[in-house]
Write an enzyme that holds these catalytic residues in place. Structure first.
Site, PDB file in Angstrom:
ATOM      1  N   GLY A   1       0.835  -1.191   0.000  1.00 12.95           N
ATOM      2  CA  GLY A   1       0.000   0.000   0.000  1.00 12.95           C
ATOM      3  C   GLY A   1       0.872   1.243   0.000  1.00 12.95           C
ATOM      4  O   GLY A   1       1.997   1.207   0.514  1.00 12.95           O
TER       5      GLY A   1
ATOM      6  N   GLN B   1       3.377   9.882   0.863  1.00  9.42           N
ATOM      7  CA  GLN B   1       4.653   9.171   1.056  1.00  9.42           C
ATOM      8  C   GLN B   1       5.657   9.464  -0.057  1.00  9.42           C
ATOM      9  O   GLN B   1       6.846   9.210   0.087  1.00  9.42           O
ATOM     10  CB  GLN B   1       4.421   7.658   1.172  1.00  9.42           C
TER      11      GLN B   1
ATOM     12  N   CYS C   1       5.722  -0.185   7.426  1.00 10.21           N
ATOM     13  CA  CYS C   1       5.396   0.962   6.588  1.00 10.21           C
ATOM     14  C   CYS C   1       6.621   1.318   5.746  1.00 10.21           C
ATOM     15  O   CYS C   1       7.739   1.326   6.262  1.00 10.21           O
ATOM     16  CB  CYS C   1       5.021   2.140   7.487  1.00 10.21           C
ATOM     17  N   LEU C   2       6.398   1.621   4.469  1.00  9.17           N
ATOM     18  CA  LEU C   2       7.525   1.967   3.597  1.00  9.17           C
ATOM     19  C   LEU C   2       8.234   3.238   4.077  1.00  9.17           C
ATOM     20  O   LEU C   2       9.391   3.457   3.756  1.00  9.17           O
ATOM     21  CB  LEU C   2       7.052   2.141   2.151  1.00  9.17           C
TER      22      LEU C   2
ATOM     23  N   HIS D   1      -4.713   2.053   7.781  1.00  8.81           N
ATOM     24  CA  HIS D   1      -3.314   2.516   7.838  1.00  8.81           C
ATOM     25  C   HIS D   1      -3.087   3.631   6.812  1.00  8.81           C
ATOM     26  O   HIS D   1      -2.468   4.661   7.111  1.00  8.81           O
ATOM     27  CB  HIS D   1      -2.398   1.305   7.562  1.00  8.81           C
TER      28      HIS D   1
ATOM     29  N   HIS E   1      -2.334   7.881   6.981  1.00 11.72           N
ATOM     30  CA  HIS E   1      -1.306   8.659   6.266  1.00 11.72           C
ATOM     31  C   HIS E   1      -1.882   9.969   5.730  1.00 11.72           C
ATOM     32  O   HIS E   1      -1.234  11.013   5.777  1.00 11.72           O
ATOM     33  CB  HIS E   1      -0.747   7.874   5.076  1.00 11.72           C
TER      34      HIS E   1
HETATM   35 ZN    ZN Z   1       2.523   3.337   5.738  1.00 11.02          ZN
END
Ligand code: ZN
Length: 174
Positions: free
Chosen positions: A46, A51, A94-95, A136, A140
């Site tokens: 995701g 991000q 999380c990335l 999640h 963000h």
């Molecule tokens: Zn994340």
């Protein structure tokens, strides 16, 4: 389609609240294509636009297993319309918080509405992994990270670790 750079903590941009998308036009579609590519490349399941530094309410996701056919999903302006009282626990990563994982409780089921890749309004009933992931990702869009659901002590340890690794990675020895 391009691969974009994924921001990691403690980058303050990750704390920004993302803005509603007015219209799913060519530009937004091209952004979603880039986001999907960036997510596959990472690899992750995701990714929210913030991000990659773009404060728009857009999420891409693919929850298919390695052996299955790819199943890209696009959620523009996703909004939770219902959540179950019952919670479930997943170990989340999380990335934007590389190599860190923690068990997080979230409502087991939820319903959410969104615009799809073509700008059509849709609603989905989610449970299991999809329910956890969409919560999640919507976090963000509101500047919230999974570590915010942990105790301050646990959260501080993770922030410290990631910041240290980041600094070491930036070090150049010639
Ligand atoms: Zn994340």
């Amino acid at each position: 389609m391009a691969i974009r750079k994924i921001l990691t903590i403690p980058d303050p941009i990750l704390r920004k609240k993302s803005l509603t998308v007015d219209k799913v036009d060519k530009e937004i579609k091209s952004l979603m294509d880039d986001m999907l590519n960036t997510m596959y490349e990472a690899p992750g399941i995701g990714l929210a636009a913030i991000q990659i530094g773009i404060p728009k309410r857009i999420v891409v996701m693919d929850l298919s297993k390695d052996t299955e056919k790819k199943n890209p999903m696009f959620f523009v302006n996703p909004e939770i319309t219902w959540m179950s009282d019952l919670k479930s626990t997943y170990e989340e990563g999380c990335l934007s918080i590389p190599n860190q994982f923690a068990k997080i409780d979230r409502p087991e089921k939820c319903n959410f509405k969104f615009l799809d890749y073509d700008g059509n309004p849709k609603e989905l009933k989610a449970e299991g992994l999809l329910s956890t992931c969409i919560q999640h990702e919507i976090d963000h869009l509101n500047g919230v990270l999974f570590i915010d659901h942990l105790s301050k002590l646990k959260k501080d340890i993770i922030i410290k670790k990631v910041s240290k690794e980041k600094k070491e990675a930036e070090r150049v020895v010639v």
